[in-house]
Design an enzyme around this catalytic site. Structure first.
Site, short mmCIF file in Angstrom:
data_model
loop_
_atom_site.label_atom_id
_atom_site.label_comp_id
_atom_site.label_asym_id
_atom_site.label_seq_id
_atom_site.Cartn_x
_atom_site.Cartn_y
_atom_site.Cartn_z
N LYS A 100 6.97 -0.13 0.63
CA LYS A 100 6.68 -1.50 1.08
C LYS A 100 5.67 -2.13 0.11
O LYS A 100 4.68 -1.49 -0.25
CB LYS A 100 6.11 -1.43 2.50
N HIS B 126 4.03 -5.06 0.73
CA HIS B 126 3.13 -5.98 1.42
C HIS B 126 2.47 -5.23 2.58
O HIS B 126 2.76 -4.06 2.82
CB HIS B 126 3.89 -7.21 1.94
#
Length: 231
Positions: free
Chosen positions: A105, A107
């Site tokens: 991921k 973010h």
């Protein structure tokens, strides 16, 4: 656990009654015709998952392996590790658990790991080992984070020759993982436990599958695969 241990026998019976172990004509990922199939995805309600967690906890605690936390490889391992963590806490052993994303991921907190910080001695929790790819990735992630994988805990050891990268090995997938990563594999039950259950079955609908499963074991089987670890 041995094929005759109460935990192994109870688990096999539970898996058969739940439809998780089915008999018929199936094809394995390696392209083998098999008379039985194990699908842990069918432990698909709260009652089944809770009981399954109890079997995992019994096998792990009986192994005597010291551990600090659990890790569940995506995807099936995530729910299994979470359920086992809940069961261990219920028994007075509260440990953290973590899991990985298939893709990192970019973010929020970022990265590919979710859950408790990776630290100490880690048990990897999964359903079965086929090619060992998910286990290899789990070992890499755990060691990269500075922790140490101390065991792999699975539900069923199929005890058959592994097919990896198009080649059939003389080792099982479990034996291959143990040799490659130097980490013991503990299973709740194995194919021998299933054979023992069929041999004692009073129900002719079950007993009829004994010759076919026995023939499959004779053709593709290896010796005892998972570490026979006792307290």
């Amino acid at each position: 656990m041995t094929d005759s241990s109460p935990n192994a026998q109870d688990f096999v019976r539970f898996a058969v009654d739940s439809g998780v172990i089915r008999f018929g004509a199936f094809v394995t990922k390696a392209g083998r015709d098999t008379p039985y199939f194990f699908n842990a995805g069918l432990f698909n309600d709260g009652a089944k998952l809770g009981r399954l967690a109890g079997f995992y906890a019994d096998a792990l605690l009986a192994s005597g392996i010291a551990f600090d936390m659990l890790f569940g490889p995506a995807y099936k391992g995530i729910g299994l590790a979470a359920a086992l963590a809940v069961e261990l806490a219920r028994r007075g052993r509260n440990v953290g658990f973590a899991y990985n994303r298939k893709e990192a991921k970019d973010h929020g907190e970022g990265g590919s790991l979710v859950g408790a910080p990776m630290a100490g001695r880690v048990v990897i929790v999964d359903d079965v080992i086929s090619a060992g790819t998910a286990i290899g990735e789990s070992v890499r992630l755990i060691r990269q984070a500075g922790a140490e994988p101390v065991a792999v805990l699975i539900a069923l050891d199929r005890q058959e020759k592994a097919a990896i990268a198009g080649q059939t090995l003389e080792q099982s997938a479990v034996q291959h993982v143990q040799a490659l990563h130097g980490v013991p594999v503990v299973s709740i039950a194995n194919l021998d436990a299933l054979l023992a259950m069929l041999a004692r079955a009073q129900d002719p609908q079950l007993a009829q599958w004994l010759p076919q499963v026995r023939a499959y074991r004779a053709r593709y089987g290896v010796g005892s695969s998972a570490a026979d670890v006792r307290p």
